[in-house]
Design a protein around this motif. Structure first.
Motif, PDB file in Angstrom:
ATOM      1  N   UNK A  68     -15.323  -1.121 -17.937  1.00 25.58           N
ATOM      2  CA  UNK A  68     -15.237  -0.054 -16.939  1.00 25.58           C
ATOM      3  C   UNK A  68     -14.132  -0.373 -15.928  1.00 25.58           C
ATOM      4  N   UNK A  69     -14.094  -1.629 -15.465  1.00 24.86           N
ATOM      5  CA  UNK A  69     -13.120  -2.012 -14.444  1.00 24.86           C
ATOM      6  C   UNK A  69     -11.696  -1.880 -14.966  1.00 24.86           C
ATOM      7  N   UNK A  70     -11.443  -2.377 -16.165  1.00 26.74           N
ATOM      8  CA  UNK A  70     -10.090  -2.316 -16.710  1.00 26.74           C
ATOM      9  C   UNK A  70      -9.647  -0.867 -16.920  1.00 26.74           C
ATOM     10  N   UNK A  71     -10.548  -0.049 -17.447  1.00 23.96           N
ATOM     11  CA  UNK A  71     -10.197   1.341 -17.726  1.00 23.96           C
ATOM     12  C   UNK A  71      -9.867   2.106 -16.442  1.00 23.96           C
ATOM     13  N   UNK A  72     -10.635   1.850 -15.392  1.00 24.55           N
ATOM     14  CA  UNK A  72     -10.366   2.551 -14.133  1.00 24.55           C
ATOM     15  C   UNK A  72      -9.138   1.988 -13.424  1.00 24.55           C
ATOM     16  N   UNK A  73      -8.844   0.715 -13.645  1.00 27.95           N
ATOM     17  CA  UNK A  73      -7.591   0.162 -13.111  1.00 27.95           C
ATOM     18  C   UNK A  73      -6.391   0.821 -13.780  1.00 27.95           C
ATOM     19  N   UNK A  74      -6.515   1.118 -15.067  1.00 29.67           N
ATOM     20  CA  UNK A  74      -5.445   1.845 -15.765  1.00 29.67           C
ATOM     21  C   UNK A  74      -5.201   3.208 -15.124  1.00 29.67           C
ATOM     22  N   UNK A  75      -6.219   3.726 -14.453  1.00 25.66           N
ATOM     23  CA  UNK A  75      -6.147   5.067 -13.873  1.00 25.66           C
ATOM     24  C   UNK A  75      -5.827   5.040 -12.369  1.00 25.66           C
ATOM     25  N   UNK A  76      -5.442   3.862 -11.871  1.00 22.89           N
ATOM     26  CA  UNK A  76      -4.908   3.816 -10.518  1.00 22.89           C
ATOM     27  C   UNK A  76      -5.772   3.192  -9.451  1.00 22.89           C
ATOM     28  N   UNK A  77      -6.901   2.606  -9.827  1.00 24.06           N
ATOM     29  CA  UNK A  77      -7.774   1.965  -8.856  1.00 24.06           C
ATOM     30  C   UNK A  77      -7.647   0.444  -8.953  1.00 24.06           C
ATOM     31  N   UNK A  78      -7.835  -0.250  -7.850  1.00 25.54           N
ATOM     32  CA  UNK A  78      -8.066  -1.697  -7.901  1.00 25.54           C
ATOM     33  C   UNK A  78      -9.553  -1.886  -8.164  1.00 25.54           C
ATOM     34  N   UNK A  79      -9.905  -2.674  -9.154  1.00 29.10           N
ATOM     35  CA  UNK A  79     -11.305  -2.813  -9.539  1.00 29.10           C
ATOM     36  C   UNK A  79     -11.712  -4.277  -9.614  1.00 29.10           C
ATOM     37  N   UNK A  80     -12.968  -4.521  -9.369  1.00 25.47           N
ATOM     38  CA  UNK A  80     -13.517  -5.876  -9.370  1.00 25.47           C
ATOM     39  C   UNK A  80     -14.797  -5.890 -10.187  1.00 25.47           C
ATOM     40  N   UNK A  81     -14.754  -6.511 -11.371  1.00 26.92           N
ATOM     41  CA  UNK A  81     -15.962  -6.729 -12.179  1.00 26.92           C
ATOM     42  C   UNK A  81     -16.472  -8.115 -11.854  1.00 26.92           C
ATOM     43  N   UNK A  82     -17.725  -8.228 -11.450  1.00 26.46           N
ATOM     44  CA  UNK A  82     -18.224  -9.531 -10.995  1.00 26.46           C
ATOM     45  C   UNK A  82     -19.548  -9.911 -11.661  1.00 26.46           C
ATOM     46  N   UNK A  83     -19.749 -11.225 -11.759  1.00 23.58           N
ATOM     47  CA  UNK A  83     -21.022 -11.757 -12.225  1.00 23.58           C
ATOM     48  C   UNK A  83     -21.977 -11.856 -11.045  1.00 23.58           C
ATOM     49  N   UNK A  84     -23.207 -11.357 -11.173  1.00 19.99           N
ATOM     50  CA  UNK A  84     -24.172 -11.478 -10.086  1.00 19.99           C
ATOM     51  C   UNK A  84     -24.569 -12.938  -9.833  1.00 19.99           C
ATOM     52  N   UNK A  85     -25.183 -13.171  -8.692  1.00 21.81           N
ATOM     53  CA  UNK A  85     -25.684 -14.500  -8.357  1.00 21.81           C
ATOM     54  C   UNK A  85     -26.544 -15.058  -9.486  1.00 21.81           C
ATOM     55  N   UNK A  86     -26.436 -16.343  -9.704  1.00 21.01           N
ATOM     56  CA  UNK A  86     -27.251 -17.111 -10.659  1.00 21.01           C
ATOM     57  C   UNK A  86     -26.912 -16.848 -12.126  1.00 21.01           C
ATOM     58  N   UNK A  87     -25.855 -16.070 -12.381  1.00 20.46           N
ATOM     59  CA  UNK A  87     -25.520 -15.739 -13.768  1.00 20.46           C
ATOM     60  C   UNK A  87     -24.032 -15.888 -14.024  1.00 20.46           C
ATOM     61  N   UNK A  88     -23.673 -15.979 -15.304  1.00 17.96           N
ATOM     62  CA  UNK A  88     -22.273 -16.029 -15.703  1.00 17.96           C
ATOM     63  C   UNK A  88     -21.527 -17.158 -15.021  1.00 17.96           C
ATOM     64  N   UNK A  89     -20.351 -16.846 -14.482  1.00 18.78           N
ATOM     65  CA  UNK A  89     -19.544 -17.839 -13.783  1.00 18.78           C
ATOM     66  C   UNK A  89     -19.833 -17.902 -12.283  1.00 18.78           C
TER      67      UNK A  89
END
Length: 321
Positions: A68-89
């Motif tokens: 979602x973040x990458x696709x909307x960045x292609x359309x002109x937005x700055x986007x931030x996809x993040x891992x929630x607390x206690x998960x992922x990185x």
């Protein structure tokens, strides 16, 4: 920047954006990790609208939220996809804990980060919550007035389903028994110094599972969406996470959201009632419910011909101005 060789997402890398790993802390001091997507060719002094994205529940930023973040960045937005607390990185121990409070706060922490970025217009920030993080996104929108527009896609209310079961099938007596079992497990966890894991997706399908479980499996457990850091792909939530989800319902103030909201759900999604019921509570003429014909719950995780990106882009451009 993230090079093609180090690309670790389950979707193809776009040549229209740059991606940068970023870190920021939430109000509880937990260090979160995200991928910041910026359209290529942005002028040094440009101020763009921005969107923070998280979910699904048990997923990581390299899966749906990154798409979602990458696709909307292609359309002109700055986007931030993040891992929630206690998960992922992202930081936080013990691992694989969910919290209605902290996971709501995680969205506001992402807004903190975006609002201070040199290329972001701090008055034009929105959020997207996918699946279980759709509920947390609505909860954040009810609390954080800096969020000017919210999209929830194929949402769950994790507190409702944890307390009431699917389609509100768990009554008070059954819920009390569930609480007894969870608190007995809490005692055992304390004695052992470890955290028991809740049931997750099966390692193999028998064909007898509900269709939505098969759909989850076919995304998270196959090359389509598997990621080594995703709880749903490889691991389990801590069993006792369910206690706070049962006891602290979200969306108590969602009727007071004044800014714009777009609720998206699939016509055939088993979870559709979460989105429709959440929408019923919203007030004002800047709220919209969009049902995607023929789509199931997981279709909105990854299917580019199903996710209504044109509509999402239009929604944000109309409301982040």
């Amino acid at each position: 920047m993230v090079s093609a060789k180090s690309w670790d997402k389950v979707f193809a890398k776009s040549d229209k954006v740059t991606v940068k790993k970023v870190h920021f802390k939430n109000r509880y001091g937990i260090k979160l990790t995200g991928d910041l997507y910026i359209p290529k060719g942005v002028a040094k002094d440009a101020k763009l609208p921005a969107i923070a994205v998280s979910g699904p529940f048990g997923a990581v930023k390299e899966q749906s939220s990154g798409l979602y973040a990458q696709t909307l960045a292609e359309r002109g937005f700055i986007t931030l996809a993040f891992d929630p607390s206690y998960t992922g990185e992202s930081a936080g121990t013990p691992r694989n804990v969910a919290s209605p409070d902290i996971n709501t706060e995680d969205f506001s922490a992402a807004v903190d980060y975006l609002s201070t970025h040199k290329n972001v217009d701090e008055n034009k920030i929105g959020i997207i919550g996918i699946c279980g993080f759709g509920g947390f996104a609505l909860n954040a929108a009810a609390m954080d007035t800096r969020i000017k527009a919210t999209v929830v896609s194929t949402m769950y209310d994790m507190t409702r389903v944890s307390a009431n079961g699917y389609n509100d099938s768990v009554d008070e007596k059954a819920r009390y028994k569930m609480l007894q079992d969870l608190n007995a497990q809490r005692t055992q966890d304390y004695k052992s110094g470890t955290y028991a894991k809740a049931p997750g997706l099966p390692e193999k399908l028998t064909g007898q599972e509900p269709q939505f479980v098969q759909d989850y499996f076919n995304y998270y457990k196959t090359p389509l969406g598997f990621h080594k850091r995703s709880i749903n792909s490889n691991g389990n939530w801590n069993t006792t996470s369910a206690l706070s989800l049962i006891n602290m319902p979200i969306l108590q103030r969602s009727a007071e959201i004044q800014n714009a909201v777009l609720v998206i759900h699939g016509e055939k999604a088993h979870s559709r009632y979460f989105g429709e019921d959440a929408f019923k509570k919203l007030k004002g003429n800047n709220k919209e419910l969009l049902i995607i014909p023929g789509a199931n719950h997981v279709d909105l995780y990854y299917k580019m011909d199903v996710i209504p990106f044109d509509k999402i882009e239009k929604f944000y451009k109309s409301n982040l101005k």
